[in-house]
Design a protein around this motif. Sequence first.
Motif, PDB file in Angstrom:
ATOM      1  N   SER A  80       6.643   7.766  -8.749  1.00  0.00           N
ATOM      2  CA  SER A  80       5.584   7.078  -9.492  1.00  0.00           C
ATOM      3  C   SER A  80       6.065   5.657  -9.729  1.00  0.00           C
ATOM      4  CB  SER A  80       5.310   7.799 -10.815  1.00  0.00           C
ATOM      5  OG  SER A  80       4.332   7.103 -11.564  1.00  0.00           O
ATOM      6  N   ALA A  81       5.664   4.766  -8.844  1.00  0.00           N
ATOM      7  CA  ALA A  81       6.216   3.413  -8.848  1.00  0.00           C
ATOM      8  C   ALA A  81       5.996   2.706 -10.183  1.00  0.00           C
ATOM      9  CB  ALA A  81       5.601   2.599  -7.713  1.00  0.00           C
ATOM     10  N   SER A  82       7.028   1.975 -10.582  1.00  0.00           N
ATOM     11  CA  SER A  82       6.927   1.172 -11.803  1.00  0.00           C
ATOM     12  C   SER A  82       7.352  -0.263 -11.480  1.00  0.00           C
ATOM     13  CB  SER A  82       7.820   1.748 -12.899  1.00  0.00           C
ATOM     14  OG  SER A  82       9.167   1.700 -12.501  1.00  0.00           O
ATOM     15  N   THR A  83       6.966  -1.187 -12.342  1.00  0.00           N
ATOM     16  CA  THR A  83       7.232  -2.601 -12.067  1.00  0.00           C
ATOM     17  C   THR A  83       8.730  -2.886 -11.988  1.00  0.00           C
ATOM     18  OG1 THR A  83       7.014  -3.093 -14.418  1.00  0.00           O
ATOM     19  CG2 THR A  83       5.055  -3.420 -13.051  1.00  0.00           C
ATOM     20  N   ASN A  84       9.562  -2.105 -12.705  1.00  0.00           N
ATOM     21  CA  ASN A  84      11.000  -2.351 -12.643  1.00  0.00           C
ATOM     22  C   ASN A  84      11.632  -1.839 -11.359  1.00  0.00           C
ATOM     23  OD1 ASN A  84      11.199   0.396 -13.045  1.00  0.00           O
ATOM     24  ND2 ASN A  84      11.988   0.252 -15.138  1.00  0.00           N
ATOM     25  N   TYR A  98      34.375   2.603   9.164  1.00  0.00           N
ATOM     26  CA  TYR A  98      34.358   1.689   8.041  1.00  0.00           C
ATOM     27  C   TYR A  98      33.097   0.847   7.935  1.00  0.00           C
ATOM     28  CZ  TYR A  98      39.330   2.779   8.269  1.00  0.00           C
ATOM     29  OH  TYR A  98      40.529   3.420   8.311  1.00  0.00           O
ATOM     30  N   GLY A  99      32.517   0.463   9.056  1.00  0.00           N
ATOM     31  CA  GLY A  99      31.466  -0.548   9.015  1.00  0.00           C
ATOM     32  C   GLY A  99      30.070   0.023   8.810  1.00  0.00           C
ATOM     33  N   TYR A 100      29.325  -0.612   7.921  1.00  0.00           N
ATOM     34  CA  TYR A 100      27.919  -0.267   7.714  1.00  0.00           C
ATOM     35  C   TYR A 100      27.048  -1.137   8.615  1.00  0.00           C
ATOM     36  CZ  TYR A 100      28.551   2.275   3.227  1.00  0.00           C
ATOM     37  OH  TYR A 100      28.879   3.163   2.249  1.00  0.00           O
ATOM     38  N   THR A 101      25.972  -0.547   9.111  1.00  0.00           N
ATOM     39  CA  THR A 101      24.913  -1.310   9.759  1.00  0.00           C
ATOM     40  C   THR A 101      23.681  -1.203   8.878  1.00  0.00           C
ATOM     41  OG1 THR A 101      25.782  -0.851  11.964  1.00  0.00           O
ATOM     42  CG2 THR A 101      23.504  -1.601  11.819  1.00  0.00           C
ATOM     43  N   PHE A 102      23.162  -2.354   8.478  1.00  0.00           N
ATOM     44  CA  PHE A 102      22.011  -2.389   7.590  1.00  0.00           C
ATOM     45  C   PHE A 102      20.730  -2.647   8.368  1.00  0.00           C
ATOM     46  CE2 PHE A 102      23.488  -2.384   3.211  1.00  0.00           C
ATOM     47  CZ  PHE A 102      24.842  -2.643   3.343  1.00  0.00           C
ATOM     48  N   GLY A 103      19.619  -2.148   7.829  1.00  0.00           N
ATOM     49  CA  GLY A 103      18.312  -2.566   8.292  1.00  0.00           C
ATOM     50  C   GLY A 103      17.968  -3.933   7.721  1.00  0.00           C
ATOM     51  N   SER A 104      16.804  -4.437   8.092  1.00  0.00           N
ATOM     52  CA  SER A 104      16.387  -5.774   7.656  1.00  0.00           C
ATOM     53  C   SER A 104      15.839  -5.801   6.238  1.00  0.00           C
ATOM     54  CB  SER A 104      15.326  -6.328   8.611  1.00  0.00           C
ATOM     55  OG  SER A 104      15.876  -6.496   9.904  1.00  0.00           O
ATOM     56  N   GLY A 105      15.639  -4.613   5.676  1.00  0.00           N
ATOM     57  CA  GLY A 105      15.206  -4.566   4.285  1.00  0.00           C
ATOM     58  C   GLY A 105      13.701  -4.456   4.126  1.00  0.00           C
ATOM     59  N   THR A 106      13.302  -3.879   3.013  1.00  0.00           N
ATOM     60  CA  THR A 106      11.892  -3.839   2.613  1.00  0.00           C
ATOM     61  C   THR A 106      11.793  -4.483   1.245  1.00  0.00           C
ATOM     62  OG1 THR A 106      11.401  -1.794   3.812  1.00  0.00           O
ATOM     63  CG2 THR A 106       9.948  -2.372   1.974  1.00  0.00           C
ATOM     64  N   ARG A 107      11.001  -5.536   1.172  1.00  0.00           N
ATOM     65  CA  ARG A 107      10.786  -6.184  -0.127  1.00  0.00           C
ATOM     66  C   ARG A 107       9.561  -5.551  -0.756  1.00  0.00           C
ATOM     67  NH1 ARG A 107      12.998  -9.834  -2.943  1.00  0.00           N
ATOM     68  NH2 ARG A 107      14.357 -10.555  -1.271  1.00  0.00           N
ATOM     69  N   LEU A 108       9.794  -4.747  -1.782  1.00  0.00           N
ATOM     70  CA  LEU A 108       8.733  -4.006  -2.462  1.00  0.00           C
ATOM     71  C   LEU A 108       8.343  -4.717  -3.752  1.00  0.00           C
ATOM     72  CD1 LEU A 108       6.967  -1.434  -2.891  1.00  0.00           C
ATOM     73  CD2 LEU A 108       8.926  -0.452  -4.110  1.00  0.00           C
ATOM     74  N   THR A 109       7.058  -4.924  -3.906  1.00  0.00           N
ATOM     75  CA  THR A 109       6.518  -5.465  -5.151  1.00  0.00           C
ATOM     76  C   THR A 109       5.590  -4.426  -5.750  1.00  0.00           C
ATOM     77  OG1 THR A 109       6.614  -7.720  -4.289  1.00  0.00           O
ATOM     78  CG2 THR A 109       5.218  -7.338  -6.232  1.00  0.00           C
ATOM     79  N   VAL A 110       5.838  -4.069  -7.006  1.00  0.00           N
ATOM     80  CA  VAL A 110       4.986  -3.119  -7.708  1.00  0.00           C
ATOM     81  C   VAL A 110       4.195  -3.899  -8.765  1.00  0.00           C
ATOM     82  CG1 VAL A 110       4.848  -0.993  -9.036  1.00  0.00           C
ATOM     83  CG2 VAL A 110       6.657  -1.283  -7.324  1.00  0.00           C
TER      84      VAL A 110
END
Lengths: 111, 114
Positions: A80-84, A98-110
């Motif tokens: 249940s998405a909240s603004t925080n 040892y090494g992490y591979t990251f995705g490009s990210g998702t910028r979520l705005t609620v």
Amino acid sequence: DVKVTQSSRYLVKRTGEKVFLECVQDMDHENMFWYRQDPGLGLRLIYFSYDVKMKEKGDIPEGYSVSREKKERFSLILESASTNQTSMYLCATTPLDYGYTFGSGTRLTVV
Amino acid sequence: TQLLEQSPQFLSIQEGENLTVYCNSSSVFSSLQWYRQEPGEGPVLLVTVVTGGEVKKLKRLTFQFGDARKDSSLHITAAQPGDTGLYLCAGGVSSGGSNYKLTFGKGTLLTVNP
């Protein structure tokens, strides 16, 4: 090279909605992670998984759940998405290495 | 809880200058990694150091792991605008033979002005 794909780069959701963030990796990595990144707070671990159907809580699991039905896919669920929960969400993967591979990210705005 | 303190938090320099970024902890790590993150993207691994006292070089970047494996530094020689980004250090502790869980510092935001 390992590729980690996050389903959306930008997402806007309303308060109270159920939100699914998807992450897919194209290598046979056991370990997958979900982080959120906020200014001044750095990367904080939400959940991680070291095998199919296995999951462990990270440092800030409250308000989130995860699903890993297949080795290549790790989903983060905001019940249940909240603004925080407005944040940059990053998925990462690693083999027993040892090494992490990251995705490009998702910028979520609620809102 | 293991903590990694990075300093400085922000750094703005002119092209051609040298700089050093520090990553310190009171805990011992079995490995230390450095990542660079550009705006709107995920972090990208630059290097992993695993042996106390180890020094690794990547072109103009020099990484060092402290003898006691509690601290690390990143030195950039003759910085260029392309070096601009958020530099993150991350420490791993061996658990059951795997270093798969990392603790991240909050990062150093570097701006290199032309």
